[in-house]
Design a protein around this motif. Sequence first.
Motif, PDB file in Angstrom:
ATOM      1  N   UNK A 192       0.869  -1.178   0.000  1.00 25.10           N
ATOM      2  CA  UNK A 192       0.000   0.000   0.000  1.00 25.10           C
ATOM      3  C   UNK A 192       0.907   1.229   0.000  1.00 25.10           C
ATOM      4  N   UNK A 193       0.427   2.326  -0.557  1.00 24.74           N
ATOM      5  CA  UNK A 193       1.270   3.516  -0.679  1.00 24.74           C
ATOM      6  C   UNK A 193       1.189   4.401   0.559  1.00 24.74           C
ATOM      7  N   UNK A 194       2.182   5.249   0.718  1.00 27.02           N
ATOM      8  CA  UNK A 194       2.136   6.246   1.794  1.00 27.02           C
ATOM      9  C   UNK A 194       0.889   7.120   1.643  1.00 27.02           C
ATOM     10  N   UNK A 195       0.544   7.443   0.405  1.00 27.47           N
ATOM     11  CA  UNK A 195      -0.639   8.284   0.167  1.00 27.47           C
ATOM     12  C   UNK A 195      -1.918   7.601   0.652  1.00 27.47           C
ATOM     13  N   UNK A 196      -2.046   6.304   0.395  1.00 27.91           N
ATOM     14  CA  UNK A 196      -3.245   5.582   0.836  1.00 27.91           C
ATOM     15  C   UNK A 196      -3.320   5.521   2.361  1.00 27.91           C
ATOM     16  N   UNK A 197      -2.181   5.304   2.988  1.00 29.43           N
ATOM     17  CA  UNK A 197      -2.157   5.285   4.455  1.00 29.43           C
ATOM     18  C   UNK A 197      -2.513   6.656   5.003  1.00 29.43           C
ATOM     19  N   UNK A 198      -2.032   7.690   4.330  1.00 28.03           N
ATOM     20  CA  UNK A 198      -2.361   9.059   4.726  1.00 28.03           C
ATOM     21  C   UNK A 198      -3.867   9.292   4.689  1.00 28.03           C
ATOM     22  N   UNK A 199      -4.506   8.825   3.632  1.00 28.84           N
ATOM     23  CA  UNK A 199      -5.958   8.992   3.506  1.00 28.84           C
ATOM     24  C   UNK A 199      -6.704   8.212   4.581  1.00 28.84           C
ATOM     25  N   UNK A 200      -6.249   6.986   4.855  1.00 30.09           N
ATOM     26  CA  UNK A 200      -6.946   6.146   5.822  1.00 30.09           C
ATOM     27  C   UNK A 200      -6.780   6.645   7.260  1.00 30.09           C
ATOM     28  N   UNK A 201      -5.649   7.255   7.566  1.00 29.47           N
ATOM     29  CA  UNK A 201      -5.386   7.708   8.930  1.00 29.47           C
ATOM     30  C   UNK A 201      -5.821   9.150   9.166  1.00 29.47           C
ATOM     31  N   UNK A 202      -5.966   9.919   8.069  1.00 26.73           N
ATOM     32  CA  UNK A 202      -6.276  11.344   8.220  1.00 26.73           C
ATOM     33  C   UNK A 202      -5.045  12.179   8.528  1.00 26.73           C
ATOM     34  N   UNK A 203      -3.872  11.564   8.473  1.00 24.20           N
ATOM     35  CA  UNK A 203      -2.624  12.283   8.695  1.00 24.20           C
ATOM     36  C   UNK A 203      -2.019  12.699   7.360  1.00 24.20           C
ATOM     37  N   UNK A 204      -1.253  13.768   7.370  1.00 22.04           N
ATOM     38  CA  UNK A 204      -0.559  14.160   6.146  1.00 22.04           C
ATOM     39  C   UNK A 204       0.505  13.130   5.794  1.00 22.04           C
ATOM     40  N   UNK A 205       0.881  13.114   4.550  1.00 25.59           N
ATOM     41  CA  UNK A 205       1.855  12.126   4.080  1.00 25.59           C
ATOM     42  C   UNK A 205       3.192  12.261   4.801  1.00 25.59           C
ATOM     43  N   UNK A 206       3.615  13.492   5.075  1.00 23.04           N
ATOM     44  CA  UNK A 206       4.914  13.707   5.727  1.00 23.04           C
ATOM     45  C   UNK A 206       5.033  12.992   7.057  1.00 23.04           C
ATOM     46  N   UNK A 207       4.102  13.222   7.990  1.00 20.17           N
ATOM     47  CA  UNK A 207       4.171  12.503   9.264  1.00 20.17           C
ATOM     48  C   UNK A 207       4.055  10.983   9.109  1.00 20.17           C
ATOM     49  N   UNK A 208       3.240  10.527   8.151  1.00 24.24           N
ATOM     50  CA  UNK A 208       3.107   9.089   7.924  1.00 24.24           C
ATOM     51  C   UNK A 208       4.451   8.494   7.514  1.00 24.24           C
ATOM     52  N   UNK A 209       5.068   9.118   6.527  1.00 23.15           N
ATOM     53  CA  UNK A 209       6.348   8.600   6.054  1.00 23.15           C
ATOM     54  C   UNK A 209       7.410   8.652   7.153  1.00 23.15           C
ATOM     55  N   UNK A 210       7.403   9.740   7.914  1.00 25.50           N
ATOM     56  CA  UNK A 210       8.381   9.895   8.984  1.00 25.50           C
ATOM     57  C   UNK A 210       8.251   8.777  10.020  1.00 25.50           C
ATOM     58  N   UNK A 211       7.029   8.499  10.450  1.00 29.14           N
ATOM     59  CA  UNK A 211       6.790   7.460  11.449  1.00 29.14           C
ATOM     60  C   UNK A 211       7.102   6.062  10.909  1.00 29.14           C
ATOM     61  N   UNK A 212       6.639   5.785   9.685  1.00 38.13           N
ATOM     62  CA  UNK A 212       6.800   4.439   9.152  1.00 38.13           C
ATOM     63  C   UNK A 212       8.238   4.131   8.785  1.00 38.13           C
ATOM     64  N   UNK A 213       8.959   5.107   8.269  1.00 41.54           N
ATOM     65  CA  UNK A 213      10.353   4.834   7.931  1.00 41.54           C
ATOM     66  C   UNK A 213      11.203   4.659   9.185  1.00 41.54           C
ATOM     67  N   UNK A 214      10.801   5.300  10.263  1.00 43.10           N
ATOM     68  CA  UNK A 214      11.483   5.030  11.537  1.00 43.10           C
ATOM     69  C   UNK A 214      11.215   3.589  11.964  1.00 43.10           C
ATOM     70  N   UNK A 215       9.961   3.151  11.836  1.00 41.75           N
ATOM     71  CA  UNK A 215       9.629   1.762  12.165  1.00 41.75           C
ATOM     72  C   UNK A 215      10.370   0.793  11.248  1.00 41.75           C
ATOM     73  N   UNK A 216      10.496   1.152   9.973  1.00 37.26           N
ATOM     74  CA  UNK A 216      11.208   0.293   9.025  1.00 37.26           C
ATOM     75  C   UNK A 216      12.672   0.103   9.419  1.00 37.26           C
ATOM     76  N   UNK A 217      13.270   1.108  10.058  1.00 37.07           N
ATOM     77  CA  UNK A 217      14.662   0.974  10.493  1.00 37.07           C
ATOM     78  C   UNK A 217      14.798  -0.076  11.587  1.00 37.07           C
ATOM     79  N   UNK A 218      13.669  -0.457  12.188  1.00 34.85           N
ATOM     80  CA  UNK A 218      13.664  -1.520  13.213  1.00 34.85           C
ATOM     81  C   UNK A 218      13.094  -2.825  12.655  1.00 34.85           C
ATOM     82  N   UNK A 219      12.991  -2.932  11.331  1.00 31.93           N
ATOM     83  CA  UNK A 219      12.487  -4.124  10.636  1.00 31.93           C
ATOM     84  C   UNK A 219      10.976  -4.282  10.760  1.00 31.93           C
ATOM     85  N   UNK A 220      10.298  -3.254  11.222  1.00 34.65           N
ATOM     86  CA  UNK A 220       8.839  -3.286  11.290  1.00 34.65           C
ATOM     87  C   UNK A 220       8.340  -2.574  10.036  1.00 34.65           C
TER      88      UNK A 220
END
Length: 453
Positions: free
Chosen positions: A134-162
């Motif tokens: 799923x794209x960052x944009x789709x997650x942004x729409x589903x959460x109601x958060x802007x794409x920037x905060x979504x990407x910031x949070x998820x890429x931090x999680x990705x650095x921990x293999x999540x």
Amino acid sequence: MVFGIYAWPLRLLAFSGIFALLFSALTMASPNTTTTPRIVDLAAQISTLVAQFQEHLSAHNLSSPSFAEEGPDTFPPEISHLKDALLDATAEMHELLLDPLSLLFKFAAISNLVSIDAISRYKIPDMIPPGSQISFDEISQKTGLQKGPVRRLLQHAMSMRILTEPEPEMVAHTRISKFMTIPSINSWVNFESRETWPATTRIVDAIQKWPNSQEANETGFILANNNKSVQDIVTTSPERAMRFASGMQAIDYVPGYAIENVSTVYDWASLGNVRIVNVAGSRGQAAIELAKNFGNIRLLVQDSANMIQGAESGVPEELKGRVEFMAHGLFEPQTIKAPVYFFRMAFRSLGDKYAVQVLKAQIPVLESGVKILLQDVCMPEPDTIPLWRERISRSVDLALECFSNGRERYLDEWKYLLAAADKRFVLHRVYVPKDSLLGILEIHWDVTCSGEA
């Protein structure tokens, strides 16, 4: 010896390439060194252990460790000793190579929980179709958060293999994020981030404010919740009460802690045709499991009236009459005579003086030879279990302090507790299953050991 298809190339690579270069560089730098440098010794251990580990997996057509979505979550118990050794050796290698600040940051990086909390609270793993992305944009729409905060949070999680980013702007599962789609695991993460985390940050404040306290109203949780105890919270906030209850279900994924394991940690059949009083037995989960597996025992579950209300409806029809319930407070004098009393994880949330009160409350009905079985943790002495397991057990121990000033106990502390209650409580033996800290302490009421402590 014949190795699996992955084992031999790994060993060949380690010894013919990296290991040889590393050893050469180190010996050239220290020509007079007679002992093998620790990192060289660790490299050899890791290479050998990986070869043995993979050989077993290949021989049984099992998947190798992987962060892929369908990667294995567990490995056969017969190679748990190899896994333990590998985890400790690789962790030591990693930590040896970190500078002090980086090592401190690794263990003190509470910001890690921010992204874990976010993806759990917004249930982002549930948004990702299995085997898809799923794209960052789709997650942004589903959460109601802007794409920037979504990407910031998820890429931090990705650095921990999540989660992972298989291609730019796209998000897919790893086995860790897939694991988080299990409802009880998601609830546990919510519980850890919204209840445990704030309370844990106040543990030292509580220690300074109330040194050596055993009181449940003098804890980090109290300081983090405007002087409200856990009991206050769960009785006034249905949402938080549900979070506490749901989060506790995740304990079934901890080795040895699942209700299903209660039948294997003790020789229940040896008790014969007996009635067991399951004190503080909640809604009878353990009692039902025991009754299912041992037709020669009957169980009376005691707990508060609120806890057992309606619990009879959860007893399978074929076990009716063998699992019964009775309203009874933990600190109230025992009124039911029985040959066996069973407590499952009832003492870890209590300070010593309250644990002593619970033991003393059983005395009025005890007769010579009665058994008291405590399913609880007997803390390992340092360096007696794999370090990665020890770290977990000590973290859990601190969490118990933050909620209630309870704690896990060492063997000598259990003995002290029994003697403080009454010298007739005699520890007969301790059963601790392999790969689990949760075992059974078998205590006998021995009238020949006369005199109260």
